[in-house]
Design a protein around this motif. Structure first.
Motif, PDB file in Angstrom:
ATOM      1  N   UNK A  81     -10.174  -7.791  -8.523  1.00  0.00           N
ATOM      2  CA  UNK A  81      -9.105  -6.934  -8.010  1.00  0.00           C
ATOM      3  C   UNK A  81      -9.623  -5.524  -7.728  1.00  0.00           C
ATOM      4  N   UNK A  82     -10.451  -4.983  -8.631  1.00  0.00           N
ATOM      5  CA  UNK A  82     -10.958  -3.623  -8.428  1.00  0.00           C
ATOM      6  C   UNK A  82     -11.881  -3.562  -7.212  1.00  0.00           C
ATOM      7  N   UNK A  83     -12.709  -4.578  -7.052  1.00  0.00           N
ATOM      8  CA  UNK A  83     -13.588  -4.616  -5.882  1.00  0.00           C
ATOM      9  C   UNK A  83     -12.744  -4.679  -4.607  1.00  0.00           C
ATOM     10  N   UNK A  84     -11.708  -5.511  -4.606  1.00  0.00           N
ATOM     11  CA  UNK A  84     -10.830  -5.628  -3.434  1.00  0.00           C
ATOM     12  C   UNK A  84     -10.154  -4.287  -3.134  1.00  0.00           C
ATOM     13  N   UNK A  85      -9.662  -3.615  -4.187  1.00  0.00           N
ATOM     14  CA  UNK A  85      -8.957  -2.341  -4.003  1.00  0.00           C
ATOM     15  C   UNK A  85      -9.901  -1.279  -3.445  1.00  0.00           C
ATOM     16  N   UNK A  86     -11.105  -1.178  -4.008  1.00  0.00           N
ATOM     17  CA  UNK A  86     -12.062  -0.182  -3.526  1.00  0.00           C
ATOM     18  C   UNK A  86     -12.497  -0.475  -2.097  1.00  0.00           C
ATOM     19  N   UNK A 103     -10.632   7.401  -7.257  1.00  0.00           N
ATOM     20  CA  UNK A 103     -11.341   6.133  -7.491  1.00  0.00           C
ATOM     21  C   UNK A 103     -11.720   5.893  -8.959  1.00  0.00           C
ATOM     22  N   UNK A 104     -11.725   6.939  -9.786  1.00  0.00           N
ATOM     23  CA  UNK A 104     -12.274   6.815 -11.146  1.00  0.00           C
ATOM     24  C   UNK A 104     -11.623   5.695 -11.970  1.00  0.00           C
ATOM     25  N   UNK A 105     -10.279   5.569 -12.011  1.00  0.00           N
ATOM     26  CA  UNK A 105      -9.703   4.485 -12.837  1.00  0.00           C
ATOM     27  C   UNK A 105     -10.126   3.096 -12.385  1.00  0.00           C
ATOM     28  N   UNK A 106     -10.382   2.950 -11.103  1.00  0.00           N
ATOM     29  CA  UNK A 106     -10.766   1.639 -10.577  1.00  0.00           C
ATOM     30  C   UNK A 106     -12.241   1.359 -10.863  1.00  0.00           C
ATOM     31  N   UNK A 107     -13.089   2.386 -10.738  1.00  0.00           N
ATOM     32  CA  UNK A 107     -14.510   2.215 -11.027  1.00  0.00           C
ATOM     33  C   UNK A 107     -14.713   1.876 -12.496  1.00  0.00           C
ATOM     34  N   UNK A 160     -21.938   2.192  -3.640  1.00  0.00           N
ATOM     35  CA  UNK A 160     -22.590   2.601  -4.887  1.00  0.00           C
ATOM     36  C   UNK A 160     -21.787   2.133  -6.096  1.00  0.00           C
ATOM     37  N   UNK A 161     -20.475   2.154  -5.949  1.00  0.00           N
ATOM     38  CA  UNK A 161     -19.619   1.675  -7.043  1.00  0.00           C
ATOM     39  C   UNK A 161     -19.817   0.179  -7.263  1.00  0.00           C
ATOM     40  N   UNK A 162     -19.955  -0.561  -6.152  1.00  0.00           N
ATOM     41  CA  UNK A 162     -20.129  -2.014  -6.266  1.00  0.00           C
ATOM     42  C   UNK A 162     -21.444  -2.358  -6.961  1.00  0.00           C
ATOM     43  N   UNK A 163     -22.436  -1.498  -6.825  1.00  0.00           N
ATOM     44  CA  UNK A 163     -23.738  -1.777  -7.421  1.00  0.00           C
ATOM     45  C   UNK A 163     -23.635  -1.955  -8.928  1.00  0.00           C
ATOM     46  N   UNK A 164     -22.656  -1.316  -9.528  1.00  0.00           N
ATOM     47  CA  UNK A 164     -22.462  -1.469 -10.976  1.00  0.00           C
ATOM     48  C   UNK A 164     -22.076  -2.909 -11.337  1.00  0.00           C
ATOM     49  N   UNK A 165     -21.352  -3.555 -10.428  1.00  0.00           N
ATOM     50  CA  UNK A 165     -20.878  -4.923 -10.704  1.00  0.00           C
ATOM     51  C   UNK A 165     -22.054  -5.892 -10.757  1.00  0.00           C
ATOM     52  N   UNK A 201     -16.415  -2.797 -14.837  1.00  0.00           N
ATOM     53  CA  UNK A 201     -17.223  -3.392 -15.914  1.00  0.00           C
ATOM     54  C   UNK A 201     -16.354  -4.146 -16.916  1.00  0.00           C
ATOM     55  N   UNK A 202     -15.140  -4.515 -16.504  1.00  0.00           N
ATOM     56  CA  UNK A 202     -14.237  -5.245 -17.383  1.00  0.00           C
ATOM     57  C   UNK A 202     -14.791  -6.631 -17.709  1.00  0.00           C
TER      58      UNK A 202
END
Length: 591
Positions: A398-403, A381-385, A413-418, A389-390
């Motif tokens: 796209x990253x949210x959809x992929x995750x 998951x690291x490259x997508x996470x 938890x990853x989405x919380x960064x967005x 923050x792009x």
């Protein structure tokens, strides 16, 4: 059942002179012609029922099979009003069928042994088509059909100096017959037919004078036809050439090759050639074949190394860039083949694929690639996470959809960064995705969003909160109403909070709305009471239940309520009624 009629007296004397074998041939051909015409009539009556066409032509197919099994190919001469065999007419009644072939220059129809029923149905439908109403001409349809057991000989616009059409007809038929005879040979010299000359015809044909001033007239091929033919030729080459080439390579592999480097180079060149043709299907077949061969006990290890090297080459950056160029602005011809190609790649292809994703403009192709990357994101998951923050909103989406597609256990938890992103649209989209999680972690993130600096985020958080736990959502939302900063919030945000309170559908929530509607305004608090009544109506509308509908109905019937409140309550009541019972329940009350 009707049977083919016997020949007329006019033909009786000619038939008497024929040999028994010729007479039998003619009778069998007439039987075929009779059943063919009968089938055509039935098709005309049931043109809408295509499934029965083979049934209508089954007798005709049996008749022609009886002829070809005994005498070989049936060669019919095409005249304007009839088909003939040994100068005998086959149709005993008038039919427009022969003229349709004659009009397009077809002078002979040859049916070879083993004619399948499907080809007979195809030929019949071609004969029944109407070019004058927009259908392709008969010759074009015959060429496209590509029937294996039906052949035809065409004459295109013969004319001779000093002779009219009637005078030259007999001689032209002899010329066609001779040219066709040149095609019937067992010789390996396949260019023999191309070397026909006027001298050959003069020497071979009796009763035909030397050909002088021969003019071949006809229609020139249009640019559209040329382009269509070129396209068909190209597709034919691609459909045959590459599978044969791949088959030849695997014959070498199965035969055994000592030079592994040479074999690897052959497959690499084959891969590059197929990618230039966008032939992902053949690449997938190579991978499947190599996997099958690598599982053999003998030589399996060498082929396993070859497979690993081939997959690595498939995922190299320059080749994936080629895939990206193919998908950038053009819809994939076979999306499932592209998907299988990308799914076969290893984890080392993730970063090049993410770079390719940035270049693709077509939404369908972006979705295809995102679906594939979802399979990698669960393990890596690291490259997508990192790309969440792009600065590009589309990349974040796209990253949210992929995750989300990956079903990674920590994706919330990853989405919380967005939610820290300055892009409001992206934040709202991510909140919708988080709201579908229904987990305690998801609820905590949405609850925290109630205190966000942006009102749109707070409004969406209030809307989503009751979907997790109604009992917990009610006190959290009521706390907002009793907050000292409540009066500073916009009317839209207040309405959104009250709608969310009503959406809990708890008895305490409905009682809260009922109490607000029951308050009588005074001169000092009239504005505040009116605002609370409107908010209560929003709350009842947000509930969308039978109980809230009845409460709204009671407000409408309460004539002591202010006119504006009655109007708002009536509107909310009809919206609730529509949500509960559909459009059919609307046109009832108008007062």
């Amino acid at each position: 059942m009707a049977q083919p009629q016997k020949v007329t007296d006019a033909n009786a004397s000619a038939e008497a002179e024929q040999s028994p074998e010729v007479r039998e041939k003619v009778e069998l051909a007439r039987t075929f012609a009779f059943h063919l015409l009968k089938g055509i009539k039935q098709i005309g009556m049931y043109r809408h029922n295509e499934a029965r066409f083979p049934e209508f032509l089954a007798k005709a197919q049996e008749s022609i099979s009886a002829y070809t099994e005994k005498f070989g190919p049936l060669s019919l001469k095409v005249e304007q009003q009839n088909f003939t065999l040994h100068n005998e007419s086959l149709f005993t009644e008038e039919s427009s069928l022969p003229y349709k072939f004659f009009r397009d220059g077809i002078r002979q129809l040859i049916f070879r042994p083993g004619l399948p029923l499907e080809e007979l149905v195809t030929l019949t439908l071609i004969a029944l088509s109407e070019p004058e109403r927009g259908a392709e001409d008969v010759l074009a349809q015959l060429w496209r059909a590509g029937m294996q057991q039906v052949e035809y000989v065409v004459v295109e616009g013969f004319s001779m100096e000093g002779a009219n059409e009637d005078e030259v007809q007999v001689e032209v038929d002899k010329v066609v017959g001779y040219l066709y005879s040149r095609l019937q040979t067992n010789s390996d010299d396949f260019l023999r037919f191309a070397r026909v000359s006027a001298e050959d015809l003069d020497a071979k044909l009796d009763g035909v004078e030397q050909i002088r001033g021969l003019v071949v007239g006809g229609r020139h091929a249009s640019d559209d036809l040329k382009a269509r033919l070129q396209k068909d030729i190209t597709e034919e080459e691609n459909a045959r050439l590459f599978p044969k080439l791949v088959g030849a390579v695997f014959q070498v592999v199965e035969g055994g090759v000592d030079d592994a480097a040479l074999l690897e180079e052959i497959f690499l060149q084959l891969l590059d050639m197929l990618l230039l043709q966008d032939d992902f299907g053949t690449v997938n077949q190579i991978v499947l074949k190599l996997r099958a061969l690598s599982q053999r006990p003998e030589g399996g290890d060498d082929l396993a190394r070859l497979l690993s090297s081939f997959l690595h080459k498939m995922g190299e950056e320059q080749r994936l860039s080629r895939v990206g160029e193919s998908l950038k602005t053009t819809r994939a011809k076979q999306p499932q083949d592209v998907t299988r190609y990308l799914q076969a790649l290893g984890m080392d292809s993730v970063l090049p694929l993410l770079n390719v994703l940035e270049t693709i403009e077509l939404p369908e192709n972006r979705a295809l690639l995102c679906d594939v990357l979802g399979g990698f994101a669960r393990e890596l998951p690291e490259p997508f996470v990192a790309r969440l923050l792009s600065d590009r909103p589309q990349t974040v989406r796209d990253m949210v959809y992929i995750l989300e597609k990956s079903n990674h256990p920590d994706r919330v938890k990853m989405f919380a960064q967005v939610l820290k992103s300055p892009n409001l649209v992206v934040k709202l989209e991510v909140m919708q995705i988080i709201g579908r999680g229904r987990t305690a972690e998801s609820r905590r993130i949405i609850q925290d969003a109630l205190n966000d600096n942006v009102s749109q985020v707070r409004m969406l958080a209030a809307k989503l909160l009751p979907e997790f736990d109604r009992d917990k959502a009610f006190p959290d939302l009521v706390k907002l109403v009793r907050d000292p900063g409540w009066d500073k919030k916009t009317s839209d945000e207040k309405a959104a909070v009250y709608s969310a309170i009503g959406a809990t559908n708890l008895p305490s929530a409905l009682s809260m709305m009922q109490l607000l509607l029951a308050v009588k305004p005074s001169l000092l608090n009239k504005r505040r009471v009116m605002d609370d009544k409107f908010l209560a109506i929003h709350g009842l509308a947000g509930a969308g239940s039978i109980q809230s509908y009845k409460l709204l109905q009671a407000v409408v019937e309460d004539k002591a309520q202010p006119l504006d409140v009655l109007t708002a309550a009536r509107k909310a009541m009809y919206q609730t009624r529509k949500a509960l019972f559909g459009d059919s329940a609307l046109p009832e009350e108008t007062n």
